[in-house]
Design a protein around this motif. Structure first.
Motif, PDB file in Angstrom:
ATOM      1  N   MET A  84       0.774  -1.160  -0.074  1.00 52.11           N
ATOM      2  CA  MET A  84       0.083  -0.149   0.139  1.00 52.11           C
ATOM      3  C   MET A  84       0.835   1.284  -0.027  1.00 52.11           C
ATOM      4  O   MET A  84       1.849   1.286   1.116  1.00 52.11           O
ATOM      5  N   GLU A  85       0.836   1.966  -1.030  1.00 49.67           N
ATOM      6  CA  GLU A  85       1.450   3.254  -0.999  1.00 49.67           C
ATOM      7  C   GLU A  85       0.705   4.567  -1.474  1.00 49.67           C
ATOM      8  O   GLU A  85      -0.175   4.556  -2.080  1.00 49.67           O
ATOM      9  N   LEU A  86       1.244   5.689  -0.768  1.00 52.64           N
ATOM     10  CA  LEU A  86       0.184   7.118  -1.105  1.00 52.64           C
ATOM     11  C   LEU A  86       0.485   7.479  -2.425  1.00 52.64           C
ATOM     12  O   LEU A  86       1.636   7.143  -2.868  1.00 52.64           O
ATOM     13  N   THR A  87      -0.411   7.965  -3.094  1.00 51.62           N
ATOM     14  CA  THR A  87      -0.363   8.671  -4.424  1.00 51.62           C
ATOM     15  C   THR A  87       0.589   9.761  -4.179  1.00 51.62           C
ATOM     16  O   THR A  87       0.276  10.511  -3.129  1.00 51.62           O
ATOM     17  N   PRO A  88       1.310  10.033  -5.107  1.00 53.13           N
ATOM     18  CA  PRO A  88       2.279  11.346  -5.111  1.00 53.13           C
ATOM     19  C   PRO A  88       1.526  12.713  -5.250  1.00 53.13           C
ATOM     20  O   PRO A  88       0.497  12.612  -6.318  1.00 53.13           O
ATOM     21  N   PRO A  89       1.550  13.632  -4.533  1.00 50.56           N
ATOM     22  CA  PRO A  89       1.305  15.022  -5.061  1.00 50.56           C
ATOM     23  C   PRO A  89       1.963  15.590  -6.185  1.00 50.56           C
ATOM     24  O   PRO A  89       3.038  15.368  -6.280  1.00 50.56           O
ATOM     25  N   LEU A  90       1.197  16.153  -6.960  1.00 43.82           N
ATOM     26  CA  LEU A  90       1.578  16.969  -8.354  1.00 43.82           C
ATOM     27  C   LEU A  90       1.499  18.127  -8.215  1.00 43.82           C
ATOM     28  O   LEU A  90       0.765  18.743  -7.179  1.00 43.82           O
ATOM     29  N   ARG A  91       1.911  19.012  -9.172  1.00 39.54           N
ATOM     30  CA  ARG A  91       1.808  20.392  -9.062  1.00 39.54           C
ATOM     31  C   ARG A  91       1.485  20.696 -10.515  1.00 39.54           C
ATOM     32  O   ARG A  91       1.988  20.383 -11.491  1.00 39.54           O
ATOM     33  N   GLY A 246       2.487  17.859 -12.875  1.00 38.47           N
ATOM     34  CA  GLY A 246       3.579  16.531 -12.830  1.00 38.47           C
ATOM     35  C   GLY A 246       4.273  16.708 -11.492  1.00 38.47           C
ATOM     36  O   GLY A 246       4.311  17.771 -10.613  1.00 38.47           O
ATOM     37  N   GLY A 247       4.953  15.713 -11.176  1.00 31.32           N
ATOM     38  CA  GLY A 247       5.910  15.818  -9.783  1.00 31.32           C
ATOM     39  C   GLY A 247       7.002  14.856 -10.086  1.00 31.32           C
ATOM     40  O   GLY A 247       7.334  14.289 -11.008  1.00 31.32           O
ATOM     41  N   HIS A 248       7.864  14.789  -8.935  1.00 31.39           N
ATOM     42  CA  HIS A 248       9.206  13.928  -9.122  1.00 31.39           C
ATOM     43  C   HIS A 248       9.320  12.758  -8.073  1.00 31.39           C
ATOM     44  O   HIS A 248      10.007  12.137  -8.010  1.00 31.39           O
ATOM     45  N   LEU A 249       8.312  12.405  -7.427  1.00 34.25           N
ATOM     46  CA  LEU A 249       7.984  11.352  -6.595  1.00 34.25           C
ATOM     47  C   LEU A 249       7.772  10.100  -7.391  1.00 34.25           C
ATOM     48  O   LEU A 249       6.513   9.849  -7.942  1.00 34.25           O
ATOM     49  N   TRP A 405      16.065  12.487  -6.989  1.00 32.03           N
ATOM     50  CA  TRP A 405      15.116  13.730  -7.360  1.00 32.03           C
ATOM     51  C   TRP A 405      14.707  14.358  -5.906  1.00 32.03           C
ATOM     52  O   TRP A 405      14.253  13.806  -5.035  1.00 32.03           O
ATOM     53  N   ILE A 406      14.466  15.553  -6.080  1.00 34.85           N
ATOM     54  CA  ILE A 406      14.053  16.439  -4.764  1.00 34.85           C
ATOM     55  C   ILE A 406      12.755  17.272  -5.186  1.00 34.85           C
ATOM     56  O   ILE A 406      12.869  17.630  -6.288  1.00 34.85           O
ATOM     57  N   SER A 407      11.887  17.305  -4.272  1.00 32.57           N
ATOM     58  CA  SER A 407      10.768  18.056  -4.406  1.00 32.57           C
ATOM     59  C   SER A 407      10.159  18.374  -2.971  1.00 32.57           C
ATOM     60  O   SER A 407      10.872  18.175  -1.912  1.00 32.57           O
ATOM     61  N   THR A 408       8.947  18.989  -3.114  1.00 29.93           N
ATOM     62  CA  THR A 408       8.236  19.138  -1.796  1.00 29.93           C
ATOM     63  C   THR A 408       7.070  18.574  -1.929  1.00 29.93           C
ATOM     64  O   THR A 408       6.552  18.300  -3.041  1.00 29.93           O
ATOM     65  N   ASP A 409       6.178  18.462  -0.692  1.00 32.26           N
ATOM     66  CA  ASP A 409       5.046  17.766  -0.566  1.00 32.26           C
ATOM     67  C   ASP A 409       3.657  18.579  -0.909  1.00 32.26           C
ATOM     68  O   ASP A 409       2.593  18.140  -1.088  1.00 32.26           O
ATOM     69  N   ASP A 410       3.966  19.849  -0.891  1.00 29.82           N
ATOM     70  CA  ASP A 410       3.101  20.894  -1.474  1.00 29.82           C
ATOM     71  C   ASP A 410       3.811  22.239  -2.128  1.00 29.82           C
ATOM     72  O   ASP A 410       4.207  22.935  -1.423  1.00 29.82           O
ATOM     73  N   MET A 438      17.680  14.371 -16.801  1.00 27.95           N
ATOM     74  CA  MET A 438      16.525  13.427 -16.353  1.00 27.95           C
ATOM     75  C   MET A 438      15.488  14.217 -15.345  1.00 27.95           C
ATOM     76  O   MET A 438      15.038  13.858 -14.492  1.00 27.95           O
ATOM     77  N   THR A 439      15.002  15.403 -15.964  1.00 23.31           N
ATOM     78  CA  THR A 439      14.221  16.173 -14.946  1.00 23.31           C
ATOM     79  C   THR A 439      12.642  16.251 -15.509  1.00 23.31           C
ATOM     80  O   THR A 439      11.612  17.075 -15.064  1.00 23.31           O
ATOM     81  N   LEU A 440      12.302  15.196 -16.559  1.00 22.66           N
ATOM     82  CA  LEU A 440      11.053  15.269 -16.686  1.00 22.66           C
ATOM     83  C   LEU A 440      10.250  14.716 -15.671  1.00 22.66           C
ATOM     84  O   LEU A 440      10.521  13.803 -14.691  1.00 22.66           O
ATOM     85  N   THR A 441       8.846  15.315 -15.427  1.00 19.67           N
ATOM     86  CA  THR A 441       8.208  14.851 -14.415  1.00 19.67           C
ATOM     87  C   THR A 441       7.042  13.764 -14.785  1.00 19.67           C
ATOM     88  O   THR A 441       6.679  13.189 -16.052  1.00 19.67           O
ATOM     89  N   ILE A 442       6.618  12.979 -13.585  1.00 14.71           N
ATOM     90  CA  ILE A 442       5.786  11.992 -13.494  1.00 14.71           C
ATOM     91  C   ILE A 442       4.417  12.519 -13.471  1.00 14.71           C
ATOM     92  O   ILE A 442       4.182  13.519 -12.962  1.00 14.71           O
ATOM     93  N   PRO A 443       3.371  12.011 -14.464  1.00 16.45           N
ATOM     94  CA  PRO A 443       3.414  10.863 -15.480  1.00 16.45           C
ATOM     95  C   PRO A 443       3.925  10.879 -16.749  1.00 16.45           C
ATOM     96  O   PRO A 443       3.656  10.088 -17.493  1.00 16.45           O
ATOM     97  N   GLY A 444       4.848  11.901 -16.899  1.00 18.24           N
ATOM     98  CA  GLY A 444       5.535  11.977 -18.545  1.00 18.24           C
ATOM     99  C   GLY A 444       6.649  10.926 -18.604  1.00 18.24           C
ATOM    100  O   GLY A 444       7.082  11.030 -19.985  1.00 18.24           O
TER     101      GLY A 444
END
Length: 648
Positions: A84-91, A246-249, A405-410, A438-444
């Motif tokens: 079970m895994e948390l869905t990633p926050p995107l922006r 998109g996001g980086h998690l 990869w580094i990001s924030t949760d909000d 390698m800076t493409l965001t997910i889900p891309g």
């Protein structure tokens, strides 16, 4: 088993300084072990979820669940649940562009068998909302073309099967009773590029009907796509969904839970387009092979006290035994505190008798690609602003290759990145710098969606006040410096990414009336403004797919992508040898794509008759010369190969 993100999320719920409402409920991916559950056992499991107030949806071995954090955690140990895994926050990933891609000629149909404007097609927009009062979303008879809106953050009754948020249906929208707005203005602008009908800045598919999902943190993207596809099925129409988010998690190899969910949902007449991301000039990636010596990297974080945590993911190639540590240093580089990190242990970093940060570390054994997942959360939300000069470092020892990869949760409260150049190397040993690869965001990063980067079709604009602005360092027809680049972490699986590029710099589109975040300097008039980002590139491609679906309603995602990349404009002088990690297979050409799909032969055209906007003839000539140069190169390469074979 709990995934690292869910474990870190659970730890954050005890932080009183964080927005408590964000922890009332959560959306998670649930991986089922098919060997442990037959159909009857799966129905029983779904009933147990429902008894705890948790909605379980989906098919196959990867499901989605939404409910309170405590209920989800209590269900994680149920028989048959592998993970079970948390869905990633995107922006959000923030006239002439429509003409630039040849869509104007498609609307007119002058060189095609018939014109195409998106009639009979739905376009889906998952974004920050929409201004339903804007004239761009009415048809020529004044009828609203937005047929349904789901506000995932709203209060009321949600869509059937989802049971949260606020659903507005066609009648409520047409009567002006839907309360959805767009304070950021991002979603309105994106929807207008995709399907706006108001001149002089009409969109690519101006007769398509529109379905909207509004969100703030985009934690249920799979649910949004699934609902929009359900609406299309009920309407009996094809649909293309635009994700300018998109996001980086995630592993960046196309195998994140979100990407797998989207691939599962797609099919004939159901296609997804995603923005590549806006981190092309931001060092959010760190990679390489580290020796057994201690290495460390500096983290550039949101301000102390900001209600967001910094998330750092390291994907280690292989099974190693790395040791990790976190360091706090003062502005001069002097060490103030150091803590060794232990899997599953939350700790406070203390200096001068004050807690400066809360750090969580979780580890997950190798995935199918043989990469070990390490997740770090660094939370400074309870730290005084007087510690703004604190410098933070993550360090480790390992001999394996890694990508981080580094990001924030909000995203609303700040961003994070790696230091781009080591400083104080004489004081702080083993420093590594972040990079912009390698800076493409997910889900891309998945092969299953069409991923779009950005190039420049405008570098100046005139505001409603009559003032002209110009980006002096931005050259026309070049790749936008912000456009995220590949490759993915597994190019042999995902293929070349991004797939292609489209206009994304200073694009004119509808201006939301409630968009307080759009500066007056960007307003062209009361109805339109300019914005930029791959968020603006993606709807150009999504709109083109809508035109293709009007012609071929059962078009599948793979065929749509193949046509788009094969019909793209090749500009070797500006983009280099194609395909590549920056421009994919070239520049979107809607006219070529529609001609390809309907089987209309495209005749060679002179420079002046190519579908470019005003002032583009010089660029056009450059492109024609570059194309001729590329053709000669290919022929010379072929001649050399033939000569080599003849001499063997």
């Amino acid at each position: 088993m709990l995934g690292p993100r869910l474990r870190a999320f659970d730890a954050q719920t005890t932080s009183p300084a964080r927005d408590a409402q964000r922890f009332d409920d959560a959306t998670v991916f649930v991986e089922i072990d098919p060997a442990a559950l037959d159909a009857a056992a799966l129905r029983a499991l779904s009933s147990r979820f429902a008894d705890r107030g948790v909605v379980l949806r989906g098919e196959g071995s990867l499901l989605v669940a939404r409910g309170s954090v405590s209920s989800l955690l209590s269900l994680a140990g149920e028989r048959g649940i592998a993970r079970m895994e948390l869905t990633p926050p995107l922006r959000p990933l923030l006239d002439r562009s429509v003409r630039e891609i040849g869509a104007f000629e498609v609307h007119e149909g002058t060189t095609l068998k018939t014109n195409r404007r998106g009639k009979g097609v739905l376009v889906g927009v998952l974004d920050t909302g929409i201004d339903l009062t804007h004239p761009a979303f009415l048809d020529q008879n004044g009828k609203h073309r937005v047929i349904a809106v789901w506000d995932q953050d709203g209060d009321g009754k949600g869509p059937k099967g989802f049971d949260y948020g606020r659903l507005c249906e066609r009648d409520e929208i047409s009567r002006g009773k839907c309360p959805v707005s767009d304070p950021q203005g991002h979603g309105t602008h994106v929807a207008g590029i995709l399907a706006g009908a108001m001149q002089p800045h009409a969109g690519v598919a101006p007769e398509a009907e529109i379905v909207v999902v509004k969100s703030t943190r985009f934690t249920d993207v799979a649910g949004a796509v699934e609902w929009m596809f359900r609406v299309a099925t009920a309407e009996g129409k094809p649909i293309v969904v635009n994700l300018s988010i998109g996001g980086h998690l995630g592993p960046h190899d196309g195998q994140s839970e979100l990407e797998r969910s989207i691939e599962r949902l797609q099919g004939p007449g159901k296609i997804v387009v995603a923005a590549a991301g806006n981190d092309g000039a931001t060092p959010i990636h760190l990679g390489g092979v580290v020796s057994e010596d201690e290495k460390r990297t500096e983290l550039i974080l949101p301000d102390a006290g900001a209600p967001t945590a910094t998330l750092l993911e390291i994907w280690e190639h292989g099974i190693g035994g790395p040791t990790f540590f976190v360091e706090l240093r003062d502005a001069s580089g002097k060490l103030k505190a150091r803590e060794n990190l232990v899997d599953g242990v939350d700790m406070n970093v203390v200096a001068d008798r004050e807690t400066r940060a809360r750090v969580t570390y979780s580890k997950e054994l190798p995935n199918k690609q043989g990469r070990t997942h390490h997740l770090f959360s660094l939370d400074r939300s309870e730290v005084s602003e007087k510690h703004l000069d604190d410098r933070w470092f993550i360090g480790w020892k390992t001999a394996n290759r890694f990508d981080a990869w580094i990001s924030t949760d909000d995203y609303r409260y700040g961003s994070a990145q790696f230091a781009s150049a080591p400083i104080d190397a004489d004081i702080i040993p083993g420093l590594l710098a972040g990079d912009t690869q390698m800076t493409l965001t997910i889900p891309g990063t998945t092969n299953g969606v069409i991923t779009v980067g950005s190039y420049v079709t405008r570098n100046e604009w005139e505001t409603s006040a009559g003032r002209t602005y110009r980006l002096s360092k931005v050259e026309m027809a070049t790749l936008s410096d912000f456009s995220s680049v590949g490759p993915t972490a597994a190019p042999e699986v995902t293929g070349e990414k991004p797939d292609l590029i489209a206009p994304g710099q200073l694009i004119a589109g509808p201006r939301a009336a409630s968009a307080t975040m759009i500066s007056s300097a960007l307003a062209l008039d009361d109805y339109f403004a300019v914005m930029q980002g791959t968020s603006m590139s993606a709807p150009h491609v999504a709109g083109t797919v809508a035109l293709m679906l009007e012609l071929s309603p059962d078009l599948d995602p793979a065929t749509a992508k193949q046509i788009l990349v094969e019909s793209a404009t090749i500009d070797a002088a500006l983009d280099g040898s194609l395909p590549n990690d920056h421009s994919g297979y070239g520049r979107l050409n809607a006219l070529n794509a529609l001609a390809h799909l309907e089987g209309t032969p495209r005749k060679a055209k002179g420079c002046d008759s190519l579908p470019f906007g005003d002032g583009m003839s010089f660029v056009c000539m450059i492109m024609m010369a570059a194309s001729m140069h590329l053709l000669l190169q290919r022929r010379m390469r072929l001649y050399r190969l033939r000569a080599l074979k003849a001499n063997q």
